[in-house]
Design a protein around this motif. Structure first.
Motif, PDB file in Angstrom:
ATOM      1  N   GLY A   1      10.439   1.453 -18.524  1.00  0.00           N
ATOM      2  CA  GLY A   1       9.172   0.380 -19.385  1.00  0.00           C
ATOM      3  C   GLY A   1       8.463  -0.039 -18.208  1.00  0.00           C
ATOM      4  O   GLY A   1       7.189  -0.304 -18.196  1.00  0.00           O
ATOM      5  N   ALA A   2       8.971  -0.780 -17.096  1.00  0.00           N
ATOM      6  CA  ALA A   2       8.186  -1.299 -16.167  1.00  0.00           C
ATOM      7  C   ALA A   2       7.286  -0.144 -15.266  1.00  0.00           C
ATOM      8  O   ALA A   2       6.254  -0.508 -14.932  1.00  0.00           O
ATOM      9  CB  ALA A   2       9.131  -1.864 -15.186  1.00  0.00           C
ATOM     10  N   ARG A   3       7.904   1.009 -15.194  1.00  0.00           N
ATOM     11  CA  ARG A   3       6.849   1.952 -14.636  1.00  0.00           C
ATOM     12  C   ARG A   3       5.741   2.476 -15.511  1.00  0.00           C
ATOM     13  O   ARG A   3       4.705   2.765 -15.025  1.00  0.00           O
ATOM     14  CB  ARG A   3       7.718   3.512 -14.530  1.00  0.00           C
ATOM     15  CG  ARG A   3       8.934   3.275 -13.331  1.00  0.00           C
ATOM     16  CD  ARG A   3       9.833   4.477 -13.254  1.00  0.00           C
ATOM     17  NE  ARG A   3       9.243   5.568 -12.924  1.00  0.00           N
ATOM     18  CZ  ARG A   3       9.794   6.782 -13.127  1.00  0.00           C
ATOM     19  NH1 ARG A   3      10.845   6.831 -13.538  1.00  0.00           N
ATOM     20  NH2 ARG A   3       9.104   7.966 -12.405  1.00  0.00           N
TER      21      ARG A   3
ATOM     22  N   ARG B   1      17.527   9.677 -24.761  1.00  0.00           N
ATOM     23  CA  ARG B   1      16.887   9.691 -26.118  1.00  0.00           C
ATOM     24  C   ARG B   1      16.861   8.305 -26.709  1.00  0.00           C
ATOM     25  O   ARG B   1      15.685   7.930 -27.546  1.00  0.00           O
ATOM     26  CB  ARG B   1      17.600  10.657 -27.052  1.00  0.00           C
ATOM     27  CG  ARG B   1      17.177  12.289 -26.597  1.00  0.00           C
ATOM     28  CD  ARG B   1      18.106  13.054 -28.047  1.00  0.00           C
ATOM     29  NE  ARG B   1      19.431  12.963 -28.237  1.00  0.00           N
ATOM     30  CZ  ARG B   1      20.310  13.749 -27.418  1.00  0.00           C
ATOM     31  NH1 ARG B   1      19.908  14.674 -26.764  1.00  0.00           N
ATOM     32  NH2 ARG B   1      21.581  13.456 -27.666  1.00  0.00           N
ATOM     33  N   GLU B   2      17.854   7.523 -26.631  1.00  0.00           N
ATOM     34  CA  GLU B   2      17.788   6.167 -27.026  1.00  0.00           C
ATOM     35  C   GLU B   2      16.724   5.392 -26.619  1.00  0.00           C
ATOM     36  O   GLU B   2      15.930   4.530 -27.196  1.00  0.00           O
ATOM     37  CB  GLU B   2      19.307   5.558 -27.235  1.00  0.00           C
ATOM     38  CG  GLU B   2      20.116   5.867 -28.108  1.00  0.00           C
ATOM     39  CD  GLU B   2      19.827   5.756 -29.603  1.00  0.00           C
ATOM     40  OE1 GLU B   2      19.144   4.601 -29.880  1.00  0.00           O
ATOM     41  OE2 GLU B   2      20.133   6.653 -30.344  1.00  0.00           O
TER      42      GLU B   2
ATOM     43  N   GLY C   1       9.242   3.740 -27.712  1.00  0.00           N
ATOM     44  CA  GLY C   1       8.291   4.320 -28.831  1.00  0.00           C
ATOM     45  C   GLY C   1       8.212   3.052 -29.822  1.00  0.00           C
ATOM     46  O   GLY C   1       7.077   3.015 -30.392  1.00  0.00           O
ATOM     47  N   SER C   2       9.088   2.395 -30.128  1.00  0.00           N
ATOM     48  CA  SER C   2       8.934   1.407 -31.017  1.00  0.00           C
ATOM     49  C   SER C   2       8.233   0.455 -30.389  1.00  0.00           C
ATOM     50  O   SER C   2       7.642  -0.563 -31.271  1.00  0.00           O
ATOM     51  CB  SER C   2      10.220   0.786 -31.376  1.00  0.00           C
ATOM     52  OG  SER C   2      10.981   0.090 -30.238  1.00  0.00           O
TER      53      SER C   2
ATOM     54  N   TRP D   1      -0.087  -0.313 -26.992  1.00  0.00           N
ATOM     55  CA  TRP D   1       1.013  -0.869 -26.747  1.00  0.00           C
ATOM     56  C   TRP D   1       1.244  -2.253 -27.617  1.00  0.00           C
ATOM     57  O   TRP D   1       0.452  -2.691 -28.177  1.00  0.00           O
ATOM     58  CB  TRP D   1       1.242  -1.211 -25.197  1.00  0.00           C
ATOM     59  CG  TRP D   1       1.122  -0.219 -24.494  1.00  0.00           C
ATOM     60  CD1 TRP D   1       1.161   1.251 -24.650  1.00  0.00           C
ATOM     61  CD2 TRP D   1       0.783  -0.373 -22.901  1.00  0.00           C
ATOM     62  NE1 TRP D   1       0.942   1.779 -23.342  1.00  0.00           N
ATOM     63  CE2 TRP D   1       1.069   0.941 -22.335  1.00  0.00           C
ATOM     64  CE3 TRP D   1       0.673  -1.483 -21.859  1.00  0.00           C
ATOM     65  CZ2 TRP D   1       0.676   1.318 -21.058  1.00  0.00           C
ATOM     66  CZ3 TRP D   1       0.695  -1.277 -20.917  1.00  0.00           C
ATOM     67  CH2 TRP D   1       0.611   0.051 -20.303  1.00  0.00           C
ATOM     68  N   THR D   2       2.524  -2.429 -27.928  1.00  0.00           N
ATOM     69  CA  THR D   2       2.953  -3.720 -28.720  1.00  0.00           C
ATOM     70  C   THR D   2       2.740  -4.827 -27.752  1.00  0.00           C
ATOM     71  O   THR D   2       3.770  -5.073 -27.019  1.00  0.00           O
ATOM     72  CB  THR D   2       4.026  -3.787 -29.521  1.00  0.00           C
ATOM     73  OG1 THR D   2       4.085  -2.426 -30.266  1.00  0.00           O
ATOM     74  CG2 THR D   2       4.190  -5.124 -30.320  1.00  0.00           C
ATOM     75  N   LEU D   3       1.811  -5.249 -27.192  1.00  0.00           N
ATOM     76  CA  LEU D   3       1.570  -6.249 -26.019  1.00  0.00           C
ATOM     77  C   LEU D   3       2.124  -7.491 -26.246  1.00  0.00           C
ATOM     78  O   LEU D   3       2.548  -8.240 -25.012  1.00  0.00           O
ATOM     79  CB  LEU D   3       0.086  -6.523 -25.935  1.00  0.00           C
ATOM     80  CG  LEU D   3      -0.670  -5.317 -25.219  1.00  0.00           C
ATOM     81  CD1 LEU D   3      -2.382  -5.518 -25.249  1.00  0.00           C
ATOM     82  CD2 LEU D   3      -0.059  -4.625 -24.083  1.00  0.00           C
TER      83      LEU D   3
END
Length: 274
Positions: A52-54, A83-84, A90-91, A111-113
């Motif tokens: 996520g950070a990348r 996969r998880e 993705g969510s 993105w969901t900021l």
């Protein structure tokens, strides 16, 4: 309620209540910017936090395809864990799965900021004063209103929780980290005192913004510099006094002034850096 003004040294005096702990998420539930993920150690959280950070930092640019096999090897985890993680990202709007083609990084606009993890990754990747300014603007739209509502709806228990946080803030022997924790608890308790479920659900986002701000400011300004600690405590006490006395407009104004002072601190640190 007792009359307005400074609370007595023993806050239970005259209130006829037992103290209760702040009900919002504790510091152990929401990590500070730069920590190892929102849930701690497990493999899923480790990979989620890193990947996520990348993405948020731009290391993995929009339209980049993510290969689950390569990710599994890179992070030394099973493909099921990968996969998880990809589903979790993705969510949050960071990834898009295209049937028959693969999984791709999405554009920033998708993105969901306001997701707490996305906020944390964004700050973690770069100590960005512009980001802090945006967080301050968001807080200015929420917290003054919450303070006004708290002055109208607070209970004795709410007032006690806010007072507990303030008393910890004004301890001159407290470390910087202890002061930050007390500051976070003060703002959480105030949001809860508004008795609005939607505001309660914003408490995690407010906490992340506050921790990001405190990490940036306290890393550059000593609390005792120019009587800084006394100034900070006085501005918070102004909010508490107005809430306790049931003065909605005064509470709203006091919170707005507190946040404007916070923005000025950010600007001062930025000017020093420049």
């Amino acid at each position: 309620m007792s009359s307005a003004g400074r609370l007595p040294l023993e806050p239970s005096e005259g209130l006829g209540i037992e103290f209760s702990e702040v009900r919002a998420g504790s510091a152990s539930e929401v990590k500070t910017p730069g920590s190892q993920g929102p849930l701690g150690g497990g493999r899923h959280d480790r990979v989620l936090d890193s990947l996520g950070a990348r993405i948020v930092s731009g290391e993995l640019a929009p339209a980049t395809m993510l290969d689950p096999v390569q990710l599994s090897q890179h992070y030394d985890v099973s493909r099921s864990v990968v996969r998880e993680v990809l589903r979790s990202l993705g969510s949050r709007g960071l990834l898009r799965a295209v049937p028959g083609q693969g999984t791709f990084v999405r554009e920033r606009s998708e993105w969901t900021l306001l997701d707490p993890d996305v906020l944390r990754w964004r700050y973690q990747s770069r100590k960005d004063p512009d980001f802090l300014a945006q967080l301050t603007e968001m807080r200015l739209t929420i917290e003054p209103t919450a303070a006004r509502l708290a002055a109208e709806r607070r209970t004795d228990s709410d007032v006690a929780n806010i007072y507990i946080a303030l008393s910890r803030m004004e301890d001159p022997q407290a470390s910087t980290s202890e002061h930050v924790e007390a500051d976070v608890h003060f703002h959480q308790a105030l949001l809860l005192a508004a008795h609005n479920e939607l505001f309660e659900n914003m408490s995690t986002i407010i906490e992340i913004g506050l921790r990001a701000r405190d990490a940036y400011v306290h890393g550059s300004i000593e609390l005792d510099e120019g009587d800084k600690l006394r100034e900070v405590v006085a501005s918070h006490r102004g909010v508490l006094d107005a809430v306790r006395a049931g003065r909605p407009k005064s509470a709203e104004l006091a919170m707005r002034k507190l946040l404007e002072r916070s923005a000025a601190d950010i600007a001062r640190v930025q000017n020093r850096a420049d």
